[in-house]
Design a protein around this motif. Sequence first.
Motif, PDB file in Angstrom:
ATOM      1  N   ARG A 139      61.140  56.815  91.851  1.00 49.58           N
ATOM      2  CA  ARG A 139      60.250  56.851  90.680  1.00 49.58           C
ATOM      3  C   ARG A 139      60.739  56.026  89.499  1.00 49.58           C
ATOM      4  O   ARG A 139      59.963  55.713  88.599  1.00 49.58           O
ATOM      5  CB  ARG A 139      59.990  58.286  90.226  1.00 49.58           C
ATOM      6  CG  ARG A 139      61.212  59.064  89.772  1.00 49.58           C
ATOM      7  CD  ARG A 139      61.871  59.817  90.879  1.00 49.58           C
ATOM      8  NE  ARG A 139      62.866  60.772  90.424  1.00 49.58           N
ATOM      9  CZ  ARG A 139      63.813  61.266  91.232  1.00 49.58           C
ATOM     10  NH1 ARG A 139      63.883  60.887  92.494  1.00 49.58           N
ATOM     11  NH2 ARG A 139      64.659  62.154  90.775  1.00 49.58           N
ATOM     12  N   CYS A 140      62.009  55.642  89.435  1.00 50.70           N
ATOM     13  CA  CYS A 140      62.482  54.868  88.288  1.00 50.70           C
ATOM     14  C   CYS A 140      61.848  53.481  88.295  1.00 50.70           C
ATOM     15  O   CYS A 140      61.481  52.947  89.342  1.00 50.70           O
ATOM     16  CB  CYS A 140      64.006  54.763  88.283  1.00 50.70           C
ATOM     17  SG  CYS A 140      64.707  53.691  89.549  1.00 50.70           S
ATOM     18  N   THR A 141      61.695  52.894  87.121  1.00 50.84           N
ATOM     19  CA  THR A 141      61.031  51.598  86.998  1.00 50.84           C
ATOM     20  C   THR A 141      62.046  50.495  86.730  1.00 50.84           C
ATOM     21  O   THR A 141      63.154  50.746  86.240  1.00 50.84           O
ATOM     22  CB  THR A 141      60.013  51.624  85.848  1.00 50.84           C
ATOM     23  OG1 THR A 141      60.710  51.820  84.605  1.00 50.84           O
ATOM     24  CG2 THR A 141      58.994  52.733  86.036  1.00 50.84           C
ATOM     25  N   LEU A 142      61.656  49.282  87.051  1.00 56.14           N
ATOM     26  CA  LEU A 142      62.541  48.138  86.810  1.00 56.14           C
ATOM     27  C   LEU A 142      62.838  47.975  85.337  1.00 56.14           C
ATOM     28  O   LEU A 142      63.960  47.624  84.950  1.00 56.14           O
ATOM     29  CB  LEU A 142      61.922  46.866  87.383  1.00 56.14           C
ATOM     30  CG  LEU A 142      62.267  46.490  88.834  1.00 56.14           C
ATOM     31  CD1 LEU A 142      63.740  46.135  88.956  1.00 56.14           C
ATOM     32  CD2 LEU A 142      61.920  47.596  89.802  1.00 56.14           C
ATOM     33  N   GLY A 143      61.847  48.235  84.472  1.00 58.23           N
ATOM     34  CA  GLY A 143      62.099  48.143  83.039  1.00 58.23           C
ATOM     35  C   GLY A 143      63.148  49.127  82.584  1.00 58.23           C
ATOM     36  O   GLY A 143      64.031  48.805  81.788  1.00 58.23           O
ATOM     37  N   GLY A 144      63.083  50.349  83.093  1.00 54.99           N
ATOM     38  CA  GLY A 144      64.099  51.337  82.758  1.00 54.99           C
ATOM     39  C   GLY A 144      65.460  50.963  83.293  1.00 54.99           C
ATOM     40  O   GLY A 144      66.483  51.170  82.630  1.00 54.99           O
ATOM     41  N   MET A 145      65.497  50.400  84.489  1.00 56.04           N
ATOM     42  CA  MET A 145      66.767  49.964  85.067  1.00 56.04           C
ATOM     43  C   MET A 145      67.386  48.845  84.234  1.00 56.04           C
ATOM     44  O   MET A 145      68.607  48.803  84.037  1.00 56.04           O
ATOM     45  CB  MET A 145      66.552  49.497  86.507  1.00 56.04           C
ATOM     46  CG  MET A 145      66.136  50.606  87.466  1.00 56.04           C
ATOM     47  SD  MET A 145      65.861  49.999  89.146  1.00 56.04           S
ATOM     48  CE  MET A 145      67.545  49.589  89.640  1.00 56.04           C
ATOM     49  N   ILE A 146      66.546  47.929  83.755  1.00 57.85           N
ATOM     50  CA  ILE A 146      67.041  46.853  82.896  1.00 57.85           C
ATOM     51  C   ILE A 146      67.522  47.426  81.567  1.00 57.85           C
ATOM     52  O   ILE A 146      68.557  47.019  81.038  1.00 57.85           O
ATOM     53  CB  ILE A 146      65.939  45.794  82.698  1.00 57.85           C
ATOM     54  CG1 ILE A 146      65.696  45.051  84.018  1.00 57.85           C
ATOM     55  CG2 ILE A 146      66.306  44.815  81.586  1.00 57.85           C
ATOM     56  CD1 ILE A 146      64.446  44.200  84.040  1.00 57.85           C
ATOM     57  N   GLY A 147      66.792  48.392  81.046  1.00 60.63           N
ATOM     58  CA  GLY A 147      67.199  48.994  79.782  1.00 60.63           C
ATOM     59  C   GLY A 147      68.550  49.665  79.844  1.00 60.63           C
ATOM     60  O   GLY A 147      69.344  49.575  78.900  1.00 60.63           O
ATOM     61  N   ASN A 148      68.850  50.331  80.960  1.00 57.84           N
ATOM     62  CA  ASN A 148      70.082  51.125  81.071  1.00 57.84           C
ATOM     63  C   ASN A 148      71.172  50.445  81.876  1.00 57.84           C
ATOM     64  O   ASN A 148      72.257  51.019  82.021  1.00 57.84           O
ATOM     65  CB  ASN A 148      69.775  52.478  81.715  1.00 57.84           C
ATOM     66  CG  ASN A 148      68.917  53.362  80.844  1.00 57.84           C
ATOM     67  OD1 ASN A 148      68.620  53.021  79.706  1.00 57.84           O
ATOM     68  ND2 ASN A 148      68.509  54.485  81.379  1.00 57.84           N
ATOM     69  N   ASN A 149      70.887  49.289  82.480  1.00 63.59           N
ATOM     70  CA  ASN A 149      71.814  48.651  83.407  1.00 63.59           C
ATOM     71  C   ASN A 149      72.119  49.587  84.576  1.00 63.59           C
ATOM     72  O   ASN A 149      73.271  49.892  84.886  1.00 63.59           O
ATOM     73  CB  ASN A 149      73.115  48.221  82.731  1.00 63.59           C
ATOM     74  CG  ASN A 149      73.833  47.129  83.521  1.00 63.59           C
ATOM     75  OD1 ASN A 149      73.372  46.689  84.570  1.00 63.59           O
ATOM     76  ND2 ASN A 149      74.982  46.695  82.999  1.00 63.59           N
TER      77      ASN A 149
END
Length: 932
Positions: A139-149
């Motif tokens: 469920r996590c998004t690529l934008g969130g992954m980029i935001g948090n590394n």
Amino acid sequence: MGTAEVTAPVVEALRKAGIAEVDDSARRRAEYSTDASLYRVLPTVVAFPRHADEVVAAVETCRSLGVPLTARGAGTSIAGNAVGTGVVLDFSRHLNRVHEIDPESGTALVDPGVVLDDLQRQAAPHGLRFGPDPSTHSRCTLGGMIGNNACGSRALGYGRTADNLLEADIVTGTGELLHVAAGADPESSPTLAALDRIVRSRLDVIRTELGRFSRQVSGYSLEHLLPEHGFDVAKALVGTEGTWGVLRRARVRLVRAPKVTTLVVLGYPDMAAAADAVPALLSSGPTALEGLDARIVEVVRNRKGAVPELPRGQGWLFAELRGDDPAEAKALVAQSGALEARIVRDSAEAAALWKIREDGAGLAARVYGDRPGHAGWEDAAVPPEHLGAYLREFEALLADRDLRGVPYGHFGDGCVHIRIDFPLDERGGRKVFHDFLVDAAKLVAGYGGSMSGEHGDGRARGELLPLMYSQAALDTFAEVKNVFDPQDLLNPGVIVRPRPADEDLRDVGRRRMTTGLGFGYHHDGGDFGAAVHRCTGVGKCRVTAPGGVMCPSYRATRDERDSTRGRARVLQELANSAATTDWRSPEVADVLDLCLSCKACSSDCPTGVDMATYKAETLYQRYRRRPRPASHYALGWLPRWAKLASRMPKLVNRAMSGPLASLGKRMAGVDPRRSLPVFAPRTFRQWFAEHPVADGKPVMLWVDTFTDHFTPQVGVAAVRVLEDTGFSVSIPDKKLCCGLTWISTGQLDTARRMVRRSVETLAAAGTPVIGLEPSCTAVFRSDALELLGPTPEVNAVSGAMKTLAEFLSEVDGWEPPDLTGTSAVVQPHCHQHAVMGFAADRKLLERAGVETKVVGGCCGLAGNFGAEAGHYDVSVAVAENELLPAVREAGEGSTVLTDGFSCRTQLGQLVHRDGTHLAELLAGGDERGVSR
């Protein structure tokens, strides 16, 4: 929750800027007031951009009004990275397209709201995948992954998100549209020029304090901007947590997925001993090296049942190697120093072992039953060579503070996850929390580590950065932030000028709600407030991939309101006496309206949220001693009406399909598009009364309303199967009811009386009891305990009540009929999935030779839900998620096997197919309704 005077100008400005989907309702703001962290911050408004231009418009609007803005993906952030005042932008609902997969360059162009697993599915046909894979990958998004590394288990082999972002389009806090990549020309942009000047003036600080080891995620990763690293602004953007700019689109690197992998599981005396072995194992080049504690394995076993065999030990390392070279795996074992090892090459077995690790990430919050574990100090990291020593000191620190937690995580990277039972609901608990964070931060800093190893600083760790960085480094962070966001509007209070770590904490020490309840909440100390606070926000209810069951309405609408988490957030506000302070608040009614009461969350949610029970409780409190909606009388009292209808079924059927039917539906609160089920001309009880009793061992058949009045052929088939197996079948002398329809409509006083009578009768019988309708069977296996308490009679009936498959599977010497050549689409009932499980049915069908396709998801009718006015469209959309496409694909020649009356009714009404009960399949013969 703020006033209309505060929100109205923001809403008006956003809509004037062209952003159509804007919501400032109390319910919506409650849903977005927290993420997966301990923090609660009410936004002014939530907006859902539909395209990249709306993102720009939102930033411009916030700049003009001086309103903060927080970007949000799936809201799985554990450090409070995705909550904020002002405007929250949810990218997951609309900006979720994979625009391009380029196999030649091995890249993908994605929107910020793309779910990682969706990207993986589209990349897989090309033999590619995105490297990092956090446990929230579904469920996590690529934008969130980029935001948090974000990193995940396989970052050891494939790198962090920072290592896999190539280019990004953002809109900065100054309103500049900026394209960032490696080797960007500083003179191409005022922002980049200013950034370059700061970097060149602070080379010594950046080179000595940043980028010291792979999991140094806290602060800004400015080392990527060094001249020797090519002034890579894209990589530096990763981990800034939305404080530099808002992402519009990104190009990411894809890696070649290995066709085969080998899993080596290594057992050690404890976790610290496992950590000691890590440095030696890294030389083997594993793609993943994960640590797992025995206490997590035990809680997974207790919640999920049996787990695959593990080597001897109390702590384990999971090492994944590319390929299947036996010599390589044996060499790794030889240098591991493990007590015992297992080399796993079978992909299904390896997946089952990895699932322990994945499930444990959520279940770790409930290792200790008396106090739940909390996030806050969640993902600190140290260089791997120091991991064993760090863990020993960390465990000592926990013991010294009388705190408990179970460490696990990415040991190959030195990153440790843990949920700690901070006493936040006790006096002085917040001070315990804050003091521990400070001391733990000092410990990590002493080992040259990072407060965050992949989740970011958020609101939990920003205050601690001075313990890790010099003032010169902190000043550099502030200067860079000022270049990108001089008004401090983008996620303020995070990293630069951080909020104190104990500010904005959710009120987990809520008021106790223990009196006047319909259910017992025995696993939560009899406290409704404690029950709804089980939700920690990990967001597993937002998974939309095929095969899952929770949460059917979210799968249909993709609206946070309709997720288990969204509902829990509003109920937490109720429990906290915050925004929605009354059982009858419209926010509470609205958020629960599309809950199907499927109970899937009770088994699928890592923390055991049971929204069906909470909905029934809320309806009970809302309408107690008050007039109810018409559907509660028409559908909630169905067993009573069915008993009356059995006296003249033909006349009733004619009336329900005649010219007055539509008027009757409206009066009953039934959707006019919904056909009403047909009463059988002869009930099952009437048939059984004339059926001669067979000799054999005694067994009782529970006669539910649906089998008795609508599908008596199911009961007849079950009797024949049981008698052929050597049993003498009886039924309760009295016409009893499990109270299911009263439970689902919140008429709990009546339900309790019904369940008590039934339990007393069944307990006195002292024989095994077989239930044919899964939802009714589940009442005796779960709801009865909550309604009546853990009495000897309840426990006895719960143990005696079996599904047909469970019962037959326990009969010595019984073999199912040979059904080789039969193909079946199988729809497990949601209540069976949640309460009894489907394992016995699956094994029985395999033994019978049935070729099965087991469908996930819900049928969408769900008892009274899909019949009620206003629910028809969602009911159909839920069925279209998986069930109906699978039935259409299977064709007319296959059996559609489903034990639930609702499921069979939905099939008959939407695709005109007859569903088959397991009893009918086992009884055999076309005259019994089996389609071959």
